[in-house]
Design an enzyme around this catalytic site. Sequence first.
Site, PDB file in Angstrom:
ATOM      1  N   SER A  82       0.830  -1.202   0.000  1.00  9.57           N
ATOM      2  CA  SER A  82       0.000   0.000   0.000  1.00  9.57           C
ATOM      3  C   SER A  82       0.870   1.260   0.000  1.00  9.57           C
ATOM      4  CB  SER A  82      -0.971  -0.066   1.190  1.00  9.57           C
ATOM      5  OG  SER A  82      -1.984   0.895   1.076  1.00  9.57           O
ATOM      6  N   ASP A  96      -9.852  -4.493  -4.864  1.00  6.23           N
ATOM      7  CA  ASP A  96      -9.282  -3.547  -3.896  1.00  6.23           C
ATOM      8  C   ASP A  96     -10.080  -2.244  -3.900  1.00  6.23           C
ATOM      9  OD1 ASP A  96      -7.681  -1.754  -2.428  1.00  6.23           O
ATOM     10  OD2 ASP A  96      -5.840  -2.756  -3.054  1.00  6.23           O
ATOM     11  N   HIS A 138      -8.023  -5.277  -0.383  1.00  3.68           N
ATOM     12  CA  HIS A 138      -6.746  -4.619  -0.058  1.00  3.68           C
ATOM     13  C   HIS A 138      -6.043  -5.454   1.004  1.00  3.68           C
ATOM     14  CE1 HIS A 138      -4.119  -1.162  -0.337  1.00  3.68           C
ATOM     15  NE2 HIS A 138      -4.147  -0.965   0.968  1.00  3.68           N
TER      16      HIS A 138
END
Length: 224
Positions: free
Chosen positions: A120, A174, A205
């Site tokens: 991320s 996601d 995610h």
Amino acid sequence: MSTTALLECIEIETGPTPQRAVIWLHGLGADGNDFAPLVPELGLNDVPPTRFIFPHAQVRPVTINQGMAMRAWYDIFAPDLVRREDDAGIRESEQAIAALIARENERGIATDKIVLAGFSQGCAMTLHTGLRLSQKLAGMLALSGYLPLAASAEAERHDANRDTPIFMAHGTMDPVITLDRAQASRQALEKMGYPVSWHTYPMPHSVCLEEVQDIAAFLRKVLA
């Protein structure tokens, strides 16, 4: 941040006198503990002793989270991530990550035996830092993220990592960093000539078992 203070880190060594290193950067609001449990799951018994380093990002207010203070590599102003970016925060964290690489050099591990990895926001920092680094890395592991400050990447990139393998992975479901955002980053990297190995998984995610197996295969290859 003081230019002399190194980030606090969790370290896990797979054997005595490590000859390889993986510096793994966590996502927004997490810390170095997030991916540390993954090390035994990777099963890298056939790779030379490796030091896994999981740094904790500094605590800073995050605009998109009502200004709450949390561990973050940089501020995020809007859900689209890229219309307005925290240039200063990203570059500050770049210097902090470069300092961790330099420490591994001092401990006897050359940069070309180091993998920079991130999830991320940590993925964003991996790509940002790796492209600009003046020494060649063994590889980059870019999970569920994107390329920040993309407009300046081509002008600022260093030649050292133009051939460095990049493992890029994303969940097709996601909701945090959408698949099209990651695909745009992948296309930007490929347009600049980087060797990107692209993987998608039916997940949100997060990380899934199949992905962990693919990550292990990538690390075996680049750390051999």
